[in-house]
Design an enzyme around this catalytic site. Structure first.
Site, PDB file in Angstrom:
ATOM      1  N   LYS A 183      70.458 -43.639  71.605  1.00 55.44           N
ATOM      2  CA  LYS A 183      69.344 -43.246  72.138  1.00 55.44           C
ATOM      3  C   LYS A 183      68.061 -43.895  71.896  1.00 55.44           C
ATOM      4  O   LYS A 183      67.723 -44.142  70.705  1.00 55.44           O
ATOM      5  CB  LYS A 183      69.164 -41.740  71.146  1.00 55.44           C
ATOM      6  CG  LYS A 183      67.884 -40.993  71.938  1.00 55.44           C
ATOM      7  CD  LYS A 183      67.321 -39.838  70.916  1.00 55.44           C
ATOM      8  CE  LYS A 183      66.295 -40.319  69.990  1.00 55.44           C
ATOM      9  NZ  LYS A 183      65.189 -40.696  70.811  1.00 55.44           N
ATOM     10  N   GLY A 236      63.898 -46.829  62.153  1.00 55.68           N
ATOM     11  CA  GLY A 236      62.490 -45.712  62.492  1.00 55.68           C
ATOM     12  C   GLY A 236      61.956 -45.585  61.205  1.00 55.68           C
ATOM     13  O   GLY A 236      61.885 -46.413  60.251  1.00 55.68           O
ATOM     14  N   SER A 237      61.106 -44.618  61.142  1.00 55.53           N
ATOM     15  CA  SER A 237      60.253 -43.952  59.858  1.00 55.53           C
ATOM     16  C   SER A 237      61.184 -43.528  58.657  1.00 55.53           C
ATOM     17  O   SER A 237      62.374 -43.254  58.891  1.00 55.53           O
ATOM     18  CB  SER A 237      59.468 -42.908  60.278  1.00 55.53           C
ATOM     19  OG  SER A 237      60.117 -41.755  60.643  1.00 55.53           O
ATOM     20  N   THR A 238      60.603 -43.885  57.648  1.00 54.08           N
ATOM     21  CA  THR A 238      61.300 -43.449  56.416  1.00 54.08           C
ATOM     22  C   THR A 238      61.623 -41.884  56.269  1.00 54.08           C
ATOM     23  O   THR A 238      62.463 -41.346  55.857  1.00 54.08           O
ATOM     24  CB  THR A 238      60.607 -43.920  55.143  1.00 54.08           C
ATOM     25  OG1 THR A 238      60.640 -45.344  55.096  1.00 54.08           O
ATOM     26  CG2 THR A 238      61.021 -43.282  53.908  1.00 54.08           C
ATOM     27  N   GLY A 241      64.471 -41.023  58.552  1.00 59.53           N
ATOM     28  CA  GLY A 241      65.697 -41.679  57.832  1.00 59.53           C
ATOM     29  C   GLY A 241      66.126 -40.723  56.785  1.00 59.53           C
ATOM     30  O   GLY A 241      67.408 -40.256  56.647  1.00 59.53           O
ATOM     31  N   GLU A 258      67.305 -48.526  58.826  1.00 59.04           N
ATOM     32  CA  GLU A 258      66.339 -49.525  58.459  1.00 59.04           C
ATOM     33  C   GLU A 258      64.957 -48.863  58.739  1.00 59.04           C
ATOM     34  O   GLU A 258      64.751 -48.401  59.907  1.00 59.04           O
ATOM     35  CB  GLU A 258      66.370 -50.680  59.557  1.00 59.04           C
ATOM     36  CG  GLU A 258      67.764 -51.421  59.774  1.00 59.04           C
ATOM     37  CD  GLU A 258      67.940 -52.231  58.703  1.00 59.04           C
ATOM     38  OE1 GLU A 258      67.217 -52.365  57.769  1.00 59.04           O
ATOM     39  OE2 GLU A 258      69.117 -52.944  58.592  1.00 59.04           O
ATOM     40  N   CYS A 292      58.238 -53.180  61.075  1.00 57.39           N
ATOM     41  CA  CYS A 292      58.613 -52.534  59.952  1.00 57.39           C
ATOM     42  C   CYS A 292      58.241 -53.498  58.574  1.00 57.39           C
ATOM     43  O   CYS A 292      58.135 -53.027  57.518  1.00 57.39           O
ATOM     44  CB  CYS A 292      59.863 -51.810  59.615  1.00 57.39           C
ATOM     45  SG  CYS A 292      61.437 -52.792  60.604  1.00 57.39           S
ATOM     46  N   GLU A 389      52.405 -47.066  55.059  1.00 57.48           N
ATOM     47  CA  GLU A 389      52.653 -47.989  55.971  1.00 57.48           C
ATOM     48  C   GLU A 389      51.700 -47.543  57.137  1.00 57.48           C
ATOM     49  O   GLU A 389      51.794 -46.458  57.679  1.00 57.48           O
ATOM     50  CB  GLU A 389      54.215 -47.704  56.569  1.00 57.48           C
ATOM     51  CG  GLU A 389      54.559 -48.891  57.622  1.00 57.48           C
ATOM     52  CD  GLU A 389      55.968 -48.821  58.111  1.00 57.48           C
ATOM     53  OE1 GLU A 389      56.637 -47.638  57.961  1.00 57.48           O
ATOM     54  OE2 GLU A 389      56.463 -49.910  58.147  1.00 57.48           O
TER      55      GLU A 389
END
Lengths: 482, 286, 393
Positions: A183, A236-238, A241, A258, A292, A389
């Protein structure tokens, strides 16, 4: 007119033959999507590019079934050598269509053509070449004599390096013998759909790669939850995740993540100053800071702080912001309105928390999403902009007095993805590299990537590595080797 | 006339010392037939918290010790265990009802497993790390590094000694420090193993062993922000699910139940406590 | 004085002044009396066979009592003796070769189109030091070079002229004569640059180098391209390198108080490392260089883009330190317009567009000019041109 007011040198978009609308690519066919379709726009102009079908949970199920069938009947039975040949074919097709892919990526993402042309797309081809060669050598991957593919891999990728992140995920998965449901990000589906076309040109068996654009909370969620998926790989974003890790808890799904970062770029007094300044620029202004592993925290030894900041801001004055399709553009557009708002808000917080703001004095286009390169000095470690971030062209400058202090400050974050070290003292460089809690350390360079080089983070920057043998093992199990 | 034996008080092992639980709680340890063996300390979440503090403090020294040194220390554990194997055979027999032969087999296997892992300390980096031939003028090297502090739950109700060793040793190989929760029902061998550790040149805090209830302790460890890895090998499905979800909040590395054998060693298990660090450096004559 | 007598006087003078023989010894060698020797020596002085001069100013070695001959620039930067020179240069931040080369490669990706390109090509021509440095150079060859410098493309009168011609010292007079009133400082007219100081190796005595320089200046050279003593630099004898530049700079002085502009050739291909090049650049500036120049063109590698970027960084830093602009001249190996355009981009982005004048930037080149002319013709006519449509000189 000064002759260096370079005449615009826009890359021609004529190479790109776009359709008005794109479906989902499932089992080798283009099909309609069950979720509301989405118009992807060019962030530098806000002009629509194409209508993109979005996958519903039912579509995800179809894609996973197709991937499963392809795994069972074709891909898992094929020799590694033949799998490798398909990947080599794909690598070649990417090279042949490199210009087209670069233009598409720049159009859809807003990043400069110089980067897509010189960095993103060449790396995409390199990634497929590298993993193509692995396909018939899996017994050398370090997982014992008889490693096994995991089955169906569900992959969810971000918008900052759309096709490159696809390559990082798809190439090792296929080499290891898995089939894939991928995706792409909502705002950058274009190159993934062109990749589907490349799979068709390569004659890749139906169902081995399925591309399903869609919303994270619909298609992404369904893919993560799907019981037929053996492996989830996410970049993607923490926050997302974390939610994925929660969702797959208690299942047997393997997971690589990641996620975010707040990379420290440490400049010692003995650094090669001009190259360090280049590295700082590359560290935070490459890809508009949508990276990132960006070096978003600049840690400068106090006695060279003023010199570095002066040289840095002077250097930033030569950056060219504007039309991403112009070959001379250094800084392109922010990928979306949403991201622009986030960057703007965080930068404002930086100011209100007392940091000193410097902004590049440059024109910005009237349409599209733009943010001027920004440097904050006098930043305290406790400031929001030193901890969160930002994922944009915003640099926070902090100082240190000793190597120990630099290490402590660099490690003082829940993230642990990247770091930079600038010193001419090799012994100090190696020791500082030892002490830094980050998965990728660049010494006297920054933001370098290579398919042979493992990439990934410590702590809340995720787990697992992508690239090289390490990246391959994320898509294999060892059976029962000890 | 037989001599009246001196009974041992089983306490916790935290930071190289043997404190009682701060809660003052103990629980009965009995044989399978229900015979009283000893009182074991019932660790509280605060004991676990203290153990994490001790483990974190020990990371710097243990992870920066040379691999050669870590190997010698781990081999020393095996030596000390060998020297006291009769005691462990006895404790395993008493608490699990195992035959002398089976208990001896388990103790010997635990010793051999320690020797096997001890030998990995200075080889692992070579096997899994190395130079990456990147397409550019860079020296590029990947090395494994310890994730930091690990919380491991030993298997419950079986493999009482070897299961604990199989959980602790792979974490130690690369320089992690460990907070281990023993088999709740037969903690005696685990606490004797703590004594072995304490006399094996293992720096204080590198291994911490708690006795008590996994259901009570594990969730606190899974959600603890200063723990890097959780090995849920000894958790039941329900507890493992809850812990894995908690662990997701800080993106801890998680070892799921059944992922590794509780009686044999595994190179991959070493890898479960490891981060790969990749260092790039420019390379030129000019 | 007869020929045989003057011959004898010359032999006596050599023995007396060069070989330090006493008059008695000379008498024995030449088989004449001591008195005759004395008479021959007076004769040698009176007739000009021997000339004796007494310097009113201190000799170089007397002036360099602290190891270096300080200059206003060096003193202003705390460089007053050998130790402070060494300290200054070794304290300069190092250069990371890979980073520098990556920066240069990025600059090389700038894309220049149409109107800008036309302006860029004209700028290149205005900055060229049209060069001939062959053992086979003749007055005719130099005359032809000057003609080309004045009118690079007779088919297109809008073509600008070059900045300078660059020749060996003995060809200066021919260049000056051929230029006539068109001589200037690069901006006002065509400058005559001459390589001096035992070019290209620089392996001779300082006296010869100074004489070489004075000769070229006397002949009418308006610019001197000197070479540094690379051997001394590499062996760590920075004082010698420094002092030679100071002395050559003085030798550039003219009676009217003006001076021929001094370009200091570092011969970067022999210095090898970027750190050396950076230090040599600073050294040359401190010693009085008006320009720092990459190469003689006789050593490979000659000019490269990374080396030029590095030297541009030095002059930029010097400017920010002192407000004074020093020139940069890449020389050798730049043969194509597209390469030269990359240098222009580097100048503009590293040092600033202020440097794009003949006073501050030059290309040392011979074949580059014709390629630029071909590109210009293509832009004018819309057709690709060929080598038969530009002159061979």
């Amino acid at each position: 007119m000064s002759f260096l007011e370079y005449a615009p040198a826009p890359e021609s978009t004529s190479i790109l033959k776009l359709q008005k609308s794109y479906g989902l690519f499932i089992n080798g066919e283009w099909v309609d999507g069950g979720d509301k379709s989405y118009t992807t726009i060019s962030p530098s102009t806000e002009k629509p590019i194409a209508e993109i079908a979005h996958a519903s949970a039912k579509d995800v199920d179809r894609a996973v079934s197709a991937a499963r069938a392809a795994y069972d009947t074709v891909w898992s039975r094929m020799s590694g050598a033949d799998r490798g040949k398909y990947l080599f074919r794909i690598a070649r097709l990417i090279q042949e269509r490199a210009r087209e892919l670069a233009v598409a990526e720049t159009l859809d993402n807003g990043k400069p053509i110089r980067e897509t042309r010189d960095v993103d797309i060449p790396l995409v081809a390199a990634w497929f070449f590298h993993y193509a060669g692995w396909a018939d050598k899996l017994e050398w991957a370090g997982l014992g004599p008889n490693p096994k593919a995991l089955g169906v891999a569900g992959q969810i990728i971000p918008w900052n390096f759309p096709l490159l992140m696809l390559a990082w995920k798809v190439a090792p998965a296929l080499a290891a013998g898995n089939t894939v449901v991928l995706k792409p990000a909502e705002t950058t589906p274009l190159t993934a759909l062109l990749f589907a076309d490349i799979c068709q040109q390569a004659g890749l068996p139906d169902g081995v790669v399925n591309i399903i654009p869609g919303r994270g909370e619909v298609a992404g969620q369904a893919l993560v939850e799907h019981p037929g998926v053996n492996k989830i790989a996410f970049t993607g974003s923490t926050a997302v995740g974390r939610s994925i890790a929660r969702t797959i808890a208690g299942t047997e799904k393997k997971l690589t993540l990641e996620l975010g970062g707040k990379g420290a770029n440490i400049v010692f007094e003995d650094a090669a100053v001009d190259e360090a300044v280049e590295g700082i620029v590359r560290g935070i202004f490459f890809n508009q800071g949508h990276v990132c592993c960006a070096g978003s925290r600049l840690l400068v030894q106090e006695n060279v702080h003023d010199e570095i900041v002066e040289k840095l801001t002077r250097r930033l004055g030569t950056l060219r912001l504007g039309d991403p399709l112009d070959k001379n553009t250094d800084i392109g557009a922010i990928n979306s309105k949403e991201q622009l708002d986030r960057i703007t808000a965080l930068a404002n917080t930086g100011e209100s928390e007392g940091a000193e703001r410097w902004t590049l004095d440059c024109e910005i286009p009237t349409n599209g999403f733009w943010f001027r390169p920004t440097v904050f000095t006098n930043v305290a470690t406790s400031n929001t902009i030193a901890r969160e971030e930002i994922f944009g062209p915003v640099l926070s400058v902090l100082t240190f007095r000793t190597a120990e202090e630099a290490i402590t400050k660099a490690n003082n974050t829940p993230y642990g993805l990247s770091a930079g070290i600038w010193t001419q003292n090799a012994s100090r460089m190696l020791r500082v590299a030892d002490e830094l809690r980050a998965g990728v350390i660049w010494a006297n360079t920054f933001n370098q990537f290579d398919p042979t080089s493992p990439f990934g983070g410590y702590k809340e920057s995720g787990y697992g590595r992508e690239g090289g043998r390490h990246g391959l093992t994320a898509y294999l199990s060892n059976g029962d080797a000890r | 006339m037989s001599r009246l034996p001196v009974a041992k008080t089983y306490k916790l092992f935290i930071g190289g010392a043997f404190p009682r639980s701060e809660s003052g709680r103990v629980y009965d340890v009995t044989s399978p037939s229900g015979e009283f063996i000893a009182n074991a300390s019932k660790a509280s979440r605060k004991d676990a918290r203290d153990a994490v503090v001790a483990a974190r403090a020990a990371v710097a020294k243990w992870s920066s010790a040379t691999a050669y040194n870590r190997g010698q220390v781990m081999y020393r554990i095996a030596e000390m265990l060998e020297g006291r194997s009769a005691q462990f055979v006895d404790e395993i027999q008493k608490s699990t009802g195992a035959s002398a032969k089976d208990a001896t087999t388990e103790v010997n296997a635990a010793i051999d497993l320690l020797v096997w892992y001890a030998g990995w300390t200075d080889k692992y980096a070579q096997v899994v790390g190395g130079a990456n031939p990147v397409a550019g003028p860079f020296f590029n090297l990947s090395v494994p590094e310890p994730s930091g502090v690990a919380f491991v739950i030993a298997p419950q109700g079986n493999a009482t000694l070897i299961g604990l060793v199989a959980a602790i040793a792979p974490a130690l190989v690369t320089g992690n420090t460990v907070v281990a929760l023993s088999d709740e029902s037969s903690p005696c061998a685990a606490m004797s193993f703590a004594e072995v550790i304490a006399t094996s040149d293992v720096p204080g805090g590198v291994v911490n062993i708690l006795t008590g209830s996994p259901a009570e302790i594990a969730p606190w460890m899974a959600s603890h922000q200063d723990v890097n890895t959780v090995d849920l090998g000894g958790a039941d499905a329900e507890l493992a699910l809850a812990c894995e979800r908690d662990a997701a909040e800080t993106l801890k590395r998680v070892i799921r139940p059944g992922q590794f054998s509780s009686t044999t060693g595994s190179v991959d298990r070493i890898g479960a406590f490891v981060e790969t660090k990749t260092v790039w450096h420019t390379k030129s004559l000019a | 004085m007869s020929n045989s007598e003057s011959d004898l006087a010359r032999r006596a003078a050599r023995l007396y002044y060069d070989d330090n023989k006493t008059q008695d010894e000379i008498g024995e060698i030449l088989d004449i009396t001591r008195w005759k020797v004395g008479r021959l020596l007076s004769l040698a002085r009176e007739s000009g066979i021997v000339s004796i001069s007494i310097s009113e100013t201190a000799t170089p070695s007397e002036r360099a009592t602290t190891g270096i001959i300080p200059t206003p620039r060096s003193v202003a930067n705390g460089v007053t003796d050998a130790a402070s020179l060494r300290g200054f240069l070794t304290n300069l931040p190092s250069v990371d070769a890979i980073g520098l080369e990556a920066r240069a490669a990025t600059l090389a990706t700038r894309s220049i189109k149409n109107e800008s390109k036309r302006a860029a090509l004209d700028t290149i021509i205005r900055l060229v030091d049209l060069t001939t440095l062959e053992g086979a150079d003749t007055p005719g060859k130099v005359k032809s070079l000057v003609a080309k410098a004045l009118v690079p493309d007779a088919s297109d009168p809008t073509t600008p002229r070059v900045a300078a011609v660059c020749v060996y010292p003995d060809m200066v007079e021919h260049a000056v004569r051929a230029l006539g009133t068109s001589i200037g400082d690069g901006e006002t007219g065509i400058s005559v640059a001459s390589v001096a100081t035992a070019f290209p190796s620089g392996r001779s005595s300082i006296d010869i180098k100074l004489a070489d320089t004075r000769f070229a200046v006397d002949q009418g050279a308006t610019e001197i391209d000197m070479v540094i003593d690379r051997g001394a630099f590499l062996s760590g004898d920075l004082e010698t390198v420094f002092n030679q530049i100071v002395l050559v700079r003085e030798a550039c002085n003219r009676a009217d108080g003006s001076h021929a502009h001094l370009k200091v050739i570092l011969e970067t291909g022999e210095l090898r490392t970027y750190d050396n090049i950076k230090r040599a650049s600073w050294l040359a500036i401190l010693a009085g260089a008006d320009f720092i120049k990459t190469s003689t063109g006789k050593v490979q590698p000659a000019a490269t883009l990374p080396t030029t970027v590095l030297m541009l960084e030095v002059v930029r830093d010097w400017f920010h330190l002192t407000g004074e602009r020093i020139g940069v001249k890449p020389a050798g190996g730049i043969r194509q317009s597209k390469d030269a355009i990359r240098y222009l981009v580097a100048v503009a982005e590293v040092a600033g567009e202020e440097w794009l004048t003949p006073h501050l930037f030059r290309f040392g080149a011979s074949s580059l000019l014709n390629d630029v002319l071909l590109q210009r013709q293509k832009m004018t006519t819309g057709r690709y041109s060929g080598p038969d449509y530009v002159t061979v000189d």
